[in-house]
Scaffold this active site. Structure first.
Site, PDB file in Angstrom:
ATOM      1  N   GLU A  40      86.827 -18.964 -57.825  1.00  0.00           N
ATOM      2  CA  GLU A  40      88.268 -18.789 -58.044  1.00  0.00           C
ATOM      3  C   GLU A  40      89.016 -18.721 -56.719  1.00  0.00           C
ATOM      4  O   GLU A  40      90.061 -19.350 -56.539  1.00  0.00           O
ATOM      5  CB  GLU A  40      88.534 -17.517 -58.866  1.00  0.00           C
ATOM      6  CG  GLU A  40      88.253 -17.681 -60.346  1.00  0.00           C
ATOM      7  CD  GLU A  40      88.967 -18.872 -60.920  1.00  0.00           C
ATOM      8  OE1 GLU A  40      90.204 -18.871 -60.951  1.00  0.00           O
ATOM      9  OE2 GLU A  40      88.302 -19.844 -61.311  1.00  0.00           O
ATOM     10  N   HIS A  43      88.887 -27.099 -58.350  1.00  0.00           N
ATOM     11  CA  HIS A  43      87.576 -26.830 -58.957  1.00  0.00           C
ATOM     12  C   HIS A  43      86.762 -28.127 -59.071  1.00  0.00           C
ATOM     13  O   HIS A  43      85.568 -28.150 -58.807  1.00  0.00           O
ATOM     14  CB  HIS A  43      87.744 -26.265 -60.378  1.00  0.00           C
ATOM     15  CG  HIS A  43      87.995 -24.785 -60.448  1.00  0.00           C
ATOM     16  ND1 HIS A  43      87.171 -23.857 -59.847  1.00  0.00           N
ATOM     17  CD2 HIS A  43      88.961 -24.073 -61.083  1.00  0.00           C
ATOM     18  CE1 HIS A  43      87.627 -22.630 -60.116  1.00  0.00           C
ATOM     19  NE2 HIS A  43      88.715 -22.735 -60.850  1.00  0.00           N
ATOM     20  N   HIS A 100      95.032 -26.123 -58.713  1.00  0.00           N
ATOM     21  CA  HIS A 100      93.883 -25.223 -58.858  1.00  0.00           C
ATOM     22  C   HIS A 100      92.753 -25.907 -59.643  1.00  0.00           C
ATOM     23  O   HIS A 100      91.590 -25.854 -59.241  1.00  0.00           O
ATOM     24  CB  HIS A 100      94.347 -23.942 -59.561  1.00  0.00           C
ATOM     25  CG  HIS A 100      93.260 -22.937 -59.782  1.00  0.00           C
ATOM     26  ND1 HIS A 100      93.012 -21.897 -58.911  1.00  0.00           N
ATOM     27  CD2 HIS A 100      92.353 -22.800 -60.771  1.00  0.00           C
ATOM     28  CE1 HIS A 100      91.990 -21.180 -59.360  1.00  0.00           C
ATOM     29  NE2 HIS A 100      91.575 -21.706 -60.496  1.00  0.00           N
ATOM     30  N   GLU A 101      93.098 -26.562 -60.725  1.00  0.00           N
ATOM     31  CA  GLU A 101      92.071 -27.225 -61.548  1.00  0.00           C
ATOM     32  C   GLU A 101      91.433 -28.401 -60.802  1.00  0.00           C
ATOM     33  O   GLU A 101      90.219 -28.601 -60.869  1.00  0.00           O
ATOM     34  CB  GLU A 101      92.674 -27.704 -62.871  1.00  0.00           C
ATOM     35  CG  GLU A 101      93.107 -26.581 -63.804  1.00  0.00           C
ATOM     36  CD  GLU A 101      91.974 -25.591 -64.096  1.00  0.00           C
ATOM     37  OE1 GLU A 101      90.843 -26.032 -64.334  1.00  0.00           O
ATOM     38  OE2 GLU A 101      92.225 -24.372 -64.048  1.00  0.00           O
TER      39      GLU A 101
HETATM   40 ZN   LIG Z   1      89.930 -21.348 -61.621  1.00  0.00          ZN
END
Ligand SMILES: [Zn+2]
Length: 271
Positions: free
Chosen positions: A198, A140, A136-137
């Site tokens: 997100e 981003h 997830h990071e």
């Molecule tokens: Zn996030």
């Protein structure tokens, strides 16, 4: 363009917007800061952070962070290569560090500089749970979400912009950088990612973890545990990554798609 109007309204002159392409959506996104300017700042800030914090090495947990980071980085490379973005990661200098700190958080700075805090490990629980966080990071970072957060912060704070923002090392610029990339609560209120960022990071992160051989079903489980820690004093991770029930539903719905994506890369069994 709402942001442009805001800029004009605040009387900031001589703006040159540069664009970066999001390799996952193909969409142009606005960025005030190019990778050429961003990466040296990122690498310097990362090294400074490591020098001021306690890096854990040689433990099973530290080795797990390295292993997961390397696998996610490799998955990102394979995914981008297969989708017409060869060379996208050329300037990345991947690094993965576990830092001894009870904060429930993890982040990835521009150019692949990852930190996982020991405080998040009881929440990630398993290696697949950690892969969900790191995926997830990294998502981003790959989608330049931090750059867009930072651009918005410059506008909010009325920092004068002439052409590209020079990350000249003045304290205000570095504070904005650190707020945008989640580096530490000592710089004040962290900037949350938007709902759309997100959602995008969740989807990309699922693909990355699945291609790396981790069961994407574990992502929804991770966020259930994370959400359970909410309430009056939510962990850092939740304040910068707002979450709700629809995130869990979305992750659950997308997990089969992530497995199908992984199958394209010959990955059909997951741990
Ligand atoms: Zn996030």
């Amino acid at each position: 363009m709402k942001l442009k109007k805001t800029l004009i309204a605040t009387g900031v002159a001589a703006i040159v917007l540069s664009c970066a392409t999001n390799p996952f959506s193909g969409k142009k996104t606005m960025a005030f800061v190019s990778n050429d300017q961003l990466f040296p700042t990122s690498f310097a800030q990362y090294n400074q952070f490591l020098s001021e914090n306690k890096v854990v090495t040689g433990t099973a947990d530290a080795n797990m962070v390295t292993r997961v980071g390397q696998k996610i980085a490799k998955a990102a490379e394979r995914y981008l290569d297969a989708n017409g973005y060869q060379g996208y990661l050329n300037d990345y200098k991947w690094e993965y560090n576990l830092v001894n700190d009870e904060t429930v958080n993890a982040w990835c700075m521009p150019g692949g500089k990852i930190v996982v805090y020991t405080g998040i490990l009881p929440v990630t629980k398993s290696e697949a749970g950690l892969a969900a966080v790191v995926g997830h990071e990294v998502a981003h970072a790959l989608a330049n979400h931090g750059q867009q957060r930072m651009s918005a912060a410059y506008v909010q704070q009325g920092v004068a912009l002439a052409g590209n923002v020079a990350l000249s090392g003045d304290q205000k610029s570095l504070d904005i950088f650190n707020q945008a990339y989640g580096v530490g609560s000592q710089v004040g209120v962290m900037l949350p990612f938007s709902r759309s960022h997100e959602t995008e990071a969740d989807e990309i992160g699922l693909y990355l973890m699945a291609i790396a051989g981790y069961n994407p079903d574990e992502a929804a489980e991770l966020w259930k545990r994370m959400n359970a820690l909410g309430g009056e004093a939510p962990p850092e991770m939740l304040s910068t990554h707002p979450s709700n029930e629809s995130r869990i539903a979305n992750l659950t719905a997308l997990a089969p798609k992530a497995k199908a994506e992984a199958a394209k890369f010959g990955v059909t069994s997951f741990k």
